[in-house]
Write an enzyme that holds these catalytic residues in place. Structure first.
Site, PDB file in Angstrom:
ATOM      1  CB  SER A 262      25.842  -4.808  27.114  1.00 39.90           C
ATOM      2  OG  SER A 262      26.845  -3.813  27.253  1.00 39.90           O
ATOM      3  CE  LYS A 263      23.386  -6.063  30.682  1.00 37.72           C
ATOM      4  NZ  LYS A 263      24.349  -7.010  30.127  1.00 37.72           N
ATOM      5  NE  ARG A 264      30.259  -2.892  27.465  1.00 33.86           N
ATOM      6  CZ  ARG A 264      30.445  -2.371  26.261  1.00 33.86           C
ATOM      7  NH1 ARG A 264      30.886  -1.143  26.144  1.00 33.86           N
ATOM      8  NH2 ARG A 264      30.219  -3.083  25.183  1.00 33.86           N
ATOM      9  N   GLY A 266      23.792   2.150  28.004  1.00 33.75           N
ATOM     10  CA  GLY A 266      22.714   2.939  28.571  1.00 33.75           C
ATOM     11  C   GLY A 266      21.421   2.156  28.639  1.00 33.75           C
TER      12      GLY A 266
END
Length: 510
Positions: A262-264, A266
């Site tokens: 996910s966006k977590r 990067g």
RNA sequence: GGCGCUAUCGUCUAGGGGUUAGGACGUGAGAUUCUCAAUCUCAAAACCCGGGUUCGAUUCCCGGUAGCGCUACCA
């Protein structure tokens, strides 16, 4: 029967690599089978859907190299291709299902349901809809609904096991059906996913549903919808037969910490990769290899046409895969090297502009120079965004700072090394320019004068000229420094002459 | 909690009842080069655990464990 597959993203954000892989696999399958690839936008989540995301989505997919036979932008015989524009179909079939008794109005409020849910959970029971409204008299329910009472539509889940043959997982069976009657139409009038997806897939004559394995658990619900629809009396010959399509569920893509990517983690959207200078063919190649491997398992490089030829759903793996940026870079380097240099230049320009190394509208002499620079620098780069760091050796020169670095200082404090630098500076300064030829001459003279060669010859000169002990070949780098110093660049390059003078000065300072 | 999916080197994977368990990224070493990178060569590195079936299981079956997913009026 011609194969028809679809990619059905929600325009609620940037296109994520996981979804991009799903799109790729659908596309590969369609193209290989000579089938059709349909793009459908699932924008029934009005809260989060935005048109700019849809536009971006289309651009991202095209960038990856995919095309589609039908979609919101190109139209097609089974349109419209946005769920928000298909309300009529959902309404129509919901009504039919209610009339047939397969579905019913539910007047329970979300709060009520939530309360029930919590109570069930704390009591250790299954948190599923009680089926309260399913017992309502249909006539009364209809009257209440018509009187304006908010109501959702729920499907009666039949009490039997569901099974389906998954193209990648084999037989999947849900023996005890523990799901409550699912919502088909929300009280807002918008269809819920499990309903809309079935209506659309059937109406669009989708033959194979290739999607993420997070949908496996939803499949029995959808199978129930197909079942209920199939029991409806057929009215026109143009109606679908409501037979479920074939399913193929693709494994999840994980981050390095083994949680869902996910966006977590990067940069995970296509936009990020594009901005970083990852080539679309490299990404597509990498994505294809994430979860699919040719039967021999010993080939890594595939162009899109080669993928179309080799791809097979049977060879798709079931295990979740960790996204490996290093391997992507390795593939990218491969494609970078065999790409047309002009194309790479154009991709590199915005990145170098952002670094302040290229101006707004570079002239032809600057571009010619950059072509050579790129040719020299590209092998050491896995993605174009690493270019500025590599180009720093041309643009950033600070003799004082470099002498502060112990390793440099050590080299230069050697008497022989100083001699080399001095001899080199002397020869260089008497002639204004270090062309490739001139450099060779000077090097030869310094070699004779100091009796130093190899490492002992090059190293001190490298440090004096570039401020660092490592970098591209000097005989290619130096002429580029000289040529660059004569150019009009947003950040001027110091000539070898001025570098040597600066170095000389800095040397006296220590 | 329930249900489902998954389980081969650190990572992506091939393979499959008897194999030196193969390839790739990464890692290490060597070659090359003025250095770094690239390139080439070599090396180290894996069948989750327990039961069964079998002459023989990493492979087949069952169970456990772990990870992930679903369990929404999100998709």
């Amino acid at each position: 029967m011609t194969v028809r597959v679809r990619f059905a993203p929600s325009p609620t954000g940037e296109l994520h690599v996981g979804n991009a892989r799903t799109a790729l696999f659908n596309w590969l399958f369609a193209r290989q089978q000579g089938g059709e690839f349909v793009l459908r936008v699932e924008d029934t989540d009005v809260e989060r859907s935005e048109t700019r995301f849809e536009e971006q989505l289309i651009k991202d997919l095209q960038w990856l190299g995919l095309d589609w036979n039908e979609g919101p932008d190109v139209g097609g015989p089974y349109g419209p291709y946005r769920q928000s524009e298909r309300a009529e179909a959902y309404q129509q079939y919901a009504q039919k299902l209610i009339a047939a008794g397969s579905a019913y109005y539910c007047f329970c409020s979300s709060q009520e349901i939530e309360l029930e849910r919590k109570a069930a959970l704390t009591a250790g029971r299954q948190p599923r809809y009680s089926g309260k409204c399913s017992k309502l008299d249909p006539e009364t329910a209809k009257a209440r609904k018509e009187a304006g009472e908010p109501a959702s539509v729920r499907l009666r889940i039949p009490n039997h096991p569901f099974r389906f043959e998954d193209l990648v997982h084999g037989l999947v069976e849900f023996t005890q059906e523990v799901i409550g009657d699912p919502i088909l139409v929300r009280s807002s009038g918008l269809p819920a996913y499990n309903f809309a997806v079935v209506i659309d897939d059937a109406l669009m004559r989708i033959t194979h549903v290739i999607r993420g394995d997070d949908h496996i658990s939803n499949t029995p619900r959808q199978l129930a919808v197909y079942g209920a629809l199939a029991q409806l009396p057929r009215q026109t010959a143009s109606e679908p037969d409501w037979n479920p399509p074939q399913f193929a569920h693709l494994s999840t893509i994980l981050g390095p910490d083994h949680t869902r990517l996910s966006k977590r983690h990067g940069a995970t959207s296509l936009g990020h990769f594009r901005a970083a200078g990852i080539l679309p063919e490299a990404l597509a190649n990498y994505l294809a290899l994430l979860g699919w491997a040719p039967s021999q398992g010993n080939r890594e490089i595939f162009t899109l046409p080669e993928l179309i030829q080799s791809f097979s759903l049977k060879e798709v793996s079931r295990n979740p895969a960790v996204f490996d940026m290093e391997k992507l870079r390795w593939l990218n380097r491969h494609y970078l090297k065999q790409s047309n240099p002009e194309r790479i230049l154009n991709l590199a320009i915005p990145i170098l502009q952002q670094a302040g190394y290229i101006g707004e509208s570079p002239d032809e002499s600057a571009l010619t120079w950059w072509r050579e620079v790129l040719d020299l620098l590209l092998p050491s780069v896995g993605e174009l965004s690493q270019l500025p760091a590599q180009a720093a050796v041309l643009f950033e020169y600070d003799a004082g700072a470099s002498l502060q670095i112990p390793a440099n200082n050590e080299v230069i404090s050697d008497a022989a090394a100083r001699q080399v630098v001095e001899a080199f500076a002397e020869k260089t300064l008497e002639n204004s320019e270090l062309s490739a030829d001139r450099l060779r001459e000077v090097l030869e003279q310094v070699k004779l004068a100091t009796q130093q060669k190899g490492k002992n010859l090059f190293h001190p000169i490298r440090i004096a000229l570039t401020g660092t002990a490592s970098g591209p070949q000097l005989d290619r780098l130096i002429p580029l420094v000289e040529a660059g110093s004569r150019l009009e660049l947003p950040k001027p390059i110091k000539s070898c002459r001025s570098r040597l003078m600066e170095f000389h000065k800095a040397l006296r300072g220590i």
